[in-house]
Motif scaffolding. Structure first.
Motif, mmCIF file in Angstrom:
data_model
loop_
_atom_site.group_PDB
_atom_site.id
_atom_site.type_symbol
_atom_site.label_atom_id
_atom_site.label_comp_id
_atom_site.label_asym_id
_atom_site.label_seq_id
_atom_site.Cartn_x
_atom_site.Cartn_y
_atom_site.Cartn_z
ATOM 1 N N ARG A 170 -33.364 7.312 -50.048
ATOM 2 C CA ARG A 170 -32.688 8.541 -49.664
ATOM 3 C C ARG A 170 -33.655 9.478 -48.957
ATOM 4 O O ARG A 170 -34.736 9.763 -49.456
ATOM 5 C CB ARG A 170 -32.123 9.206 -50.915
ATOM 6 C CG ARG A 170 -31.269 10.365 -50.548
ATOM 7 C CD ARG A 170 -30.275 10.766 -51.595
ATOM 8 N NE ARG A 170 -29.518 11.848 -51.015
ATOM 9 C CZ ARG A 170 -28.421 11.686 -50.290
ATOM 10 N NH1 ARG A 170 -27.919 10.489 -50.112
ATOM 11 N NH2 ARG A 170 -27.815 12.718 -49.746
ATOM 12 N N ALA A 171 -33.243 9.954 -47.762
ATOM 13 C CA ALA A 171 -34.132 10.798 -46.955
ATOM 14 C C ALA A 171 -34.106 12.264 -47.384
ATOM 15 O O ALA A 171 -35.079 12.983 -47.194
ATOM 16 C CB ALA A 171 -33.745 10.689 -45.480
ATOM 17 N N SER A 172 -32.995 12.725 -47.982
ATOM 18 C CA SER A 172 -32.813 14.165 -48.221
ATOM 19 C C SER A 172 -33.851 14.751 -49.168
ATOM 20 O O SER A 172 -34.148 15.939 -49.106
ATOM 21 C CB SER A 172 -31.414 14.434 -48.777
ATOM 22 O OG SER A 172 -31.284 13.910 -50.083
ATOM 23 N N SER A 173 -34.401 13.934 -50.049
ATOM 24 C CA SER A 173 -35.325 14.468 -51.058
ATOM 25 C C SER A 173 -36.785 14.141 -50.757
ATOM 26 O O SER A 173 -37.644 14.261 -51.625
ATOM 27 C CB SER A 173 -34.925 13.960 -52.448
ATOM 28 O OG SER A 173 -34.781 12.558 -52.437
ATOM 29 N N ILE A 174 -37.071 13.732 -49.534
ATOM 30 C CA ILE A 174 -38.479 13.558 -49.135
ATOM 31 C C ILE A 174 -39.023 14.937 -48.780
ATOM 32 O O ILE A 174 -38.429 15.660 -47.969
ATOM 33 C CB ILE A 174 -38.614 12.583 -47.948
ATOM 34 C CG1 ILE A 174 -38.068 11.204 -48.350
ATOM 35 C CG2 ILE A 174 -40.082 12.473 -47.515
ATOM 36 C CD1 ILE A 174 -38.107 10.164 -47.241
ATOM 37 N N VAL A 175 -40.126 15.319 -49.434
ATOM 38 C CA VAL A 175 -40.647 16.683 -49.275
ATOM 39 C C VAL A 175 -42.096 16.661 -48.802
ATOM 40 O O VAL A 175 -42.808 15.674 -48.957
ATOM 41 C CB VAL A 175 -40.538 17.487 -50.593
ATOM 42 C CG1 VAL A 175 -39.082 17.680 -50.980
ATOM 43 C CG2 VAL A 175 -41.313 16.818 -51.726
ATOM 44 N N ILE A 176 -42.514 17.789 -48.254
ATOM 45 C CA ILE A 176 -43.868 17.918 -47.734
ATOM 46 C C ILE A 176 -44.854 18.188 -48.879
ATOM 47 O O ILE A 176 -44.487 18.840 -49.865
ATOM 48 C CB ILE A 176 -43.908 19.055 -46.672
ATOM 49 C CG1 ILE A 176 -45.209 19.038 -45.889
ATOM 50 C CG2 ILE A 176 -43.699 20.417 -47.288
ATOM 51 C CD1 ILE A 176 -45.238 18.006 -44.832
ATOM 52 N N SER A 177 -46.063 17.714 -48.721
ATOM 53 C CA SER A 177 -47.146 17.957 -49.684
ATOM 54 C C SER A 177 -47.183 19.418 -50.093
ATOM 55 O O SER A 177 -47.055 20.312 -49.249
ATOM 56 C CB SER A 177 -48.471 17.565 -49.035
ATOM 57 O OG SER A 177 -49.538 17.808 -49.916
#
Ligand code: MN
Length: 423
Positions: A170-177
């Motif tokens: 799932r792409a929606s919950s990929i977050v930045i450092s």
């Protein structure tokens, strides 16, 4: 090899020898400041070079790039210009930052406009991710997991050496450092004989991974071969595929991971181009049995990237818990992409493909707490004396990665995230 990779190149900007961002790297990212909107930047030492202003001031005039690709909150439009252009931008920046080039070096006024300290900017998600895929391509990781949960004698499932196993995430919950998140809640089944329970995950883990970003789209029905795969890969980031092991154990049969994986994944902010990584290519595991023809490839396709994982408790200094390397991958990115598209599946610019947990052959190089503590049976000691079986509330997990050769260090910066208590 690109001139921008020459190990003898030096910049007129002072770069610490331990910096991840020497002139040979020049990774792309999106940053903003208190006074400026998100835009494209390149890291050099402790500085960010503002490409929107560089272009406006005419430094890229010969490349004829519309400034909207630089005054953009994502790199997708820049990447869409194609490698010929994006590599030309990297090479032009390399030229402008070289010690022997006076154009920007002797123009203090322009420097004041285009350079910012990294510590003064806020990094943003570098790309708009359409689709995200996670592979399972480290043989040592797959063997460890198979040994723990199934049968040490048949740790790898019959398909494992024939195809790069993966699943759609799932792409929606990929977050930045630097993005904190709350410990996930969900269904688990702590007791075999009793019904499942609902509550905060108890076995929260990290997965040490890298991810590559698609740089050239394909149409439905088209295939990418191992030979032209590199044309379709813009660059790489570090990737922490946070995993809720107790939720995973109960939910994953028969369709694989679901809520155990999609609550958060953390990426490092700078995309290191495949071109900057070329000098660090190396060979990988010998693939036996021989793979099917569409998965065959020529040359060295693994990359020697040192990968370190640290845990930082709330009130103590960080402790190194793993030192692994991307070269331990069994399946290469080129094979992953060839396999992903062999059925005609199309890919789009900005799609992210993660490697799967990267474990090395020895216990100090395992890429998850599941393996490092062997399901919690061998806790690891932190520098403050406390022990970890998995990740505690208020722990920060920090991943760092870098290549090093001939005195040149090309790195990724940090991929870090803090686990807040469950809501
Ligand atoms: Mn994973």
């Amino acid at each position: 090899m690109s001139k921008a990779n020459d190990p003898s190149l030096k910049s007129w900007i002072e770069v610490d020898p331990n910096s991840d961002f020497p002139i040979q790297n020049l990774p792309f990212g999106i940053f903003k400041t208190q006074s400026s909107s998100p835009r494209v930047g390149v890291a050099i030492g402790d500085n960010v070079l503002d490409l929107a202003i560089m272009n406006k001031l005419g430094f890229f005039d010969k490349l004829r790039i519309d400034n909207s690709v630089f005054t953009n909150q994502y790199l997708n439009d820049f990447i869409a210009l194609g490698k010929q252009t994006t590599n030309a931008v990297r090479e032009r920046i390399s030229q402008l930052l070289s010690a022997d080039n006076s154009e920007l070096r002797d123009n203090k006024e322009a420097q004041g406009k285009v350079l910012q300290y990294i510590s003064n900017v806020q990094m943003q998600m570098p790309v708009k991710i359409g689709d995200y895929t996670d592979f399972y391509s480290s043989i040592d990781h797959a063997t460890n997991v198979g040994t723990m949960f199934r049968d040490p004698a048949n740790a790898l499932l019959p398909n494992w050496k024939h195809l790069p196993v993966g699943y759609h995430g799932r792409a929606s919950s990929i977050v930045i450092s630097g993005t904190d998140f709350h410990r996930p809640k969900g269904q688990t089944k702590p007791n075999e004989a009793e019904p499942p329970v609902f509550g905060p995950c108890r076995l929260l883990d990290f997965e040490l991974e890298t991810a590559f970003i698609i740089g050239k789209s394909t149409s439905l029905g088209e295939n990418i071969t191992t030979e032209n795969a590199d044309d379709h890969i813009f660059g790489m980031v570090l990737f922490n595929d946070w995993s809720a092991r107790d939720i995973q154990t109960w939910e994953y049969v028969p369709l694989g991971p679901f809520l155990a994986k999609n609550f958060a994944s953390t990426i490092s902010p700078w995309i290191v181009t495949l071109e900057a990584l070329e000098p660090f290519r190396t060979n990988g595991y010998k693939q036996e049995p021989k793979v099917l023809p569409y998965l065959e490839y020529n040359g060295d396709k693994n990359i020697d990237i040192n990968l370190d994982v640290f845990i930082k408790p709330e009130t103590a200094e960080e402790t190194l818990v793993s030192h692994s390397n991307y070269k331990f991958m069994y399946w290469t990115m080129e094979q992953q992409l060839a396999h992903h598209t062999v059925n005609g599946c199309n890919v789009n610019i900005g799609d992210m493909m993660a490697s799967g947990t990267i474990s090395g052959p020895t216990a100090d190089s395992f890429g998850s707490m599941l393996e490092i503590t062997w399901r919690g049976t061998k806790p690891v000691k932190m520098k403050d004396g406390s022990e970890r079986k998995f990740i505690n509330d208020n722990d920060t997990v920090i991943m760092r990665g870098y290549c090093k050769k001939e005195g040149v260090r090309v790195g990724f910066g940090e991929c870090k995230g803090k686990v807040l208590p469950a809501k």
